[in-house]
Scaffold this motif. Sequence first.
Motif, short mmCIF file in Angstrom:
data_model
loop_
_atom_site.label_atom_id
_atom_site.label_comp_id
_atom_site.label_asym_id
_atom_site.label_seq_id
_atom_site.Cartn_x
_atom_site.Cartn_y
_atom_site.Cartn_z
N ILE A 1 24.21 101.33 133.78
CA ILE A 1 22.76 101.21 133.57
C ILE A 1 22.47 100.68 132.17
N ARG A 2 23.22 101.19 131.18
CA ARG A 2 23.01 100.75 129.81
C ARG A 2 23.29 99.27 129.66
N LYS A 3 24.39 98.80 130.25
CA LYS A 3 24.72 97.37 130.20
C LYS A 3 23.63 96.54 130.85
N GLY A 4 23.19 97.00 132.03
CA GLY A 4 22.15 96.24 132.75
C GLY A 4 20.85 96.16 131.98
N ILE A 5 20.44 97.28 131.37
CA ILE A 5 19.21 97.28 130.59
C ILE A 5 19.32 96.35 129.40
N LEU A 6 20.47 96.39 128.72
CA LEU A 6 20.67 95.51 127.56
C LEU A 6 20.66 94.04 127.96
N SER A 7 21.24 93.72 129.12
CA SER A 7 21.24 92.34 129.58
C SER A 7 19.84 91.88 129.97
N MET A 8 19.02 92.81 130.51
CA MET A 8 17.64 92.46 130.85
C MET A 8 16.80 92.21 129.60
N CYS A 9 17.13 92.93 128.52
CA CYS A 9 16.38 92.79 127.28
C CYS A 9 16.84 91.58 126.46
N ALA A 10 18.06 91.09 126.75
CA ALA A 10 18.59 89.98 125.95
C ALA A 10 17.87 88.68 126.25
#
Length: 310
Positions: A301-310
């Motif tokens: 989830i953390r990776k996915g959220i960071l990728s969405m914010c990038a």
Amino acid sequence: MAEVNLTHFQPATFCLTGFPGLEHLHAWLSIPFCALYFTSMLGNCAILVLIRQNRHLHEPMYFFLCMLSLNDLGVSLSTLPTVLALFCFGLREVAFDACLAQMFFIHSFSFMESGILLAMSFDRLVAICRPLRYSSVLTSPRIAQIGLAVVLKSAVLLSPFPFLIKRLPICRSNVLSHAYCLHPDMMRLACADITVNNVYGFFVVLFTYGLDSAFILVSYVLILRAVLKIASREQRRKALGTCVSHICAVLTFYVPIMAVSVLHRFGRDAPPVVHIMMSNVYLFVPPLLNPVIYSVKTKEIRKGILSMCA
């Protein structure tokens, strides 16, 4: 004749209360409430979109997380109309039937959250104690059945609440203690015997929060027993690590509920603002913190959220 009419009296509207004595600050208080709603909805919607778009997250654990996020959105949307109307626009009155509907949905989503947390503990129990059977036990149809059972259980148990309130004559006052409608708050305004409301309310709380929390505790006793049998210290740490997010979500949900219960029974002399603050924590904190907990503690989830914010 006057007594007959009194027994059937219902006010046209209820009058909501924000923070007694702080009415002049309601415009300023609307800012943190708006920020809270925006953050809660943004976080839960982000988790739903992330899981929907990433097929590798289409697993039982994340399906249950979707249920939790949908339920948290439901909790936020149930309180939002009256809270923002009061703090942003100074609108204190809410129609009697609208108040009953809000009460039903607030309590329903709260009870559903308890059931979803129980289902998530069952997911962790199967994953750790029966890993080879995990995919065969928690199939997609079974997960859907669990979700439907949680919804139906809450709806059936809560459906009598509006009728139990509607049968009461509300003649003491029409002023509620919060910025939203709750069953205990509404029934206290009745000038009739509320034993049935009290007994049924206690039964529902015991049957939901009581049983669900007991089963969650039993699940973690079994999980801990299974983990202690693992020889490798690193594997034990990894197994328990998969439970951290769920444990935090359980504590975030149940600790405020227990605090509110203790306050109602032993803190009657506490200032009204303390009771109001604790009720707000009970309703507003879990939808806000659950996305944060799973974003921080769950790597995918953390990776996915960071990728969405990038």
